[in-house]
Scaffold this active site. Structure first.
Site, PDB file in Angstrom:
ATOM      1  N   LYS A  62      -8.033 -53.035  -5.017  1.00  0.00           N
ATOM      2  CA  LYS A  62      -8.292 -52.032  -4.129  1.00  0.00           C
ATOM      3  C   LYS A  62      -9.693 -51.828  -3.477  1.00  0.00           C
ATOM      4  O   LYS A  62     -10.762 -51.814  -4.181  1.00  0.00           O
ATOM      5  CB  LYS A  62      -7.728 -50.721  -4.501  1.00  0.00           C
ATOM      6  N   ARG A 116       4.549 -50.852  -6.715  1.00  0.00           N
ATOM      7  CA  ARG A 116       4.151 -51.821  -7.661  1.00  0.00           C
ATOM      8  C   ARG A 116       4.845 -52.913  -8.003  1.00  0.00           C
ATOM      9  O   ARG A 116       6.054 -53.087  -7.662  1.00  0.00           O
ATOM     10  CB  ARG A 116       4.175 -51.099  -9.332  1.00  0.00           C
ATOM     11  N   ARG A 121      -4.797 -40.439  -1.989  1.00  0.00           N
ATOM     12  CA  ARG A 121      -3.279 -40.137  -1.908  1.00  0.00           C
ATOM     13  C   ARG A 121      -2.958 -39.563  -3.104  1.00  0.00           C
ATOM     14  O   ARG A 121      -3.426 -39.707  -4.157  1.00  0.00           O
ATOM     15  CB  ARG A 121      -2.415 -41.228  -1.452  1.00  0.00           C
TER      16      ARG A 121
END
Length: 318
Positions: A181, A315, A116
């Site tokens: 991630k 975040r 992204r």
């Protein structure tokens, strides 16, 4: 011939030039020419006099027949490529020629893998899963709300089938393990807003990354092999594609709405304070799930705000 050579070397053991030549039915000089192509793919290998050639790391090459045999859902076309700029770009360029088809592409390596917001997706040869699926929708772009979230759910469910527990989701379309991630999703759309359209659903899933491979990654990352070292790369690819096809079917019937609670239960930031960062401003608030469209519900000092996906980052509040 390069595919056959890689299959012979995939075990990570030494193979003499004579042995490779006999297996391939070519001369040792022809074997050497093929070995030089490994440099173009950034596949590290060794040449030792008296022993032959070996890959630095054993690899499990993707096997289209094995993957197809493990998929229970409708899939019209499956391509497995050695090397491609981007599986998403590959399908997007071919979309108009495959209207109505479900067309999947897997690659051993991407030279221009994308995440992204234009970020690079690190894509070394034979290590991870780089998957894109082309799907047609009759309801137009307006019918795609929540598809990226349901794609993330498909990844989470596939990992559950593979015995990987405690996977978390991050709005709008990231998959996390232990706060790091593990996978990302990129959707690209072509067609009409209120008519027929096609979507390329791209998934990058870390299976096995070395520190050298991951040097370009600018955030904490996770890999499946650390969670389960015995996973087969072909099994992961097949299970991921099977679950994705299954949930695409469900999405075409019901949309995202039935999955609101499922998503929120796995959202790593649910009921937590976050900052929503865009190029123009930052919004602070507490995540309160998602709505029927897959938009983020954020409780702020001004009340409940609806956050739509776009050029945003989520975040944790410091």
């Amino acid at each position: 011939m390069l595919n056959k050579l890689l299959a012979l070397l995939a075990d990570g053991q030494f193979h003499s030039g004579e042995e490779l030549g006999e297996a391939l039915g070519v001369s040792r000089a022809a074997v050497w020419k093929q070995l030089k192509k490994l440099d173009d793919l950034d596949i590290p290998y060794s040449s030792v006099k008296g022993k032959g050639y070996r890959l630095h790391d054993a690899i499990e090459l993707l096997d289209p027949k094995r993957i197809r045999g493990s998929i229970s859902q409708r899939l019209d076309i499956l391509d497995v490529l050695l090397d491609v700029n981007s599986t998403n770009s590959y399908l997007f360029e071919r979309a108009s020629d495959h209207m109505g088809k479900r067309y999947a592409v897997l690659a051993e390596k991407q030279t221009g893998g994308r995440g992204r917001r234009g970020r690079q997706w690190v894509s070394p040869f034979g290590k991870n899963i780089y998957l894109s699926l082309l799907v047609s929708f009759s309801g137009g772009m307006s019918s795609l709300e929540g598809l990226s979230l349901l794609t993330a759910i498909a990844v989470e469910r596939a990992l559950g089938r593979l015995g990987i527990e405690s996977i978390g989701l991050k709005w709008p379309n990231d998959i996390y393990a232990d706060g790091r991630k593990l996978a990302g999703i990129l959707l690209e759309v072509t067609g009409e807003y209120n008519s027929h359209c096609q979507v390329v659903i791209g998934i990058g899933l870390n299976l096995s990354l070395s520190e050298a491979d991951a040097a370009a990654i600018d955030q904490p990352w996770a890999e499946l092999r650390s969670l389960n070292p015995n996973l087969s790369r072909n099994d992961v690819a097949a299970t991921l594609l099977d679950e994705l096809l299954k949930l695409v079917d469900e999405f075409q019937r019901t949309g995202f709405a039935p999955w609101q609670t499922y998503w929120s239960e796995r959202d790593i930031y649910h009921d937590k304070e976050v900052n929503i960062i865009s190029p123009s401003n930052t919004i602070a608030g507490v995540v309160k799930g998602v709505n029927r469209k897959g938009e983020l519900m954020l409780k702020t000092e001004r009340g409940m705000e609806v956050i739509s996906a776009g050029e945003l980052s989520v975040r944790p509040a410091s």
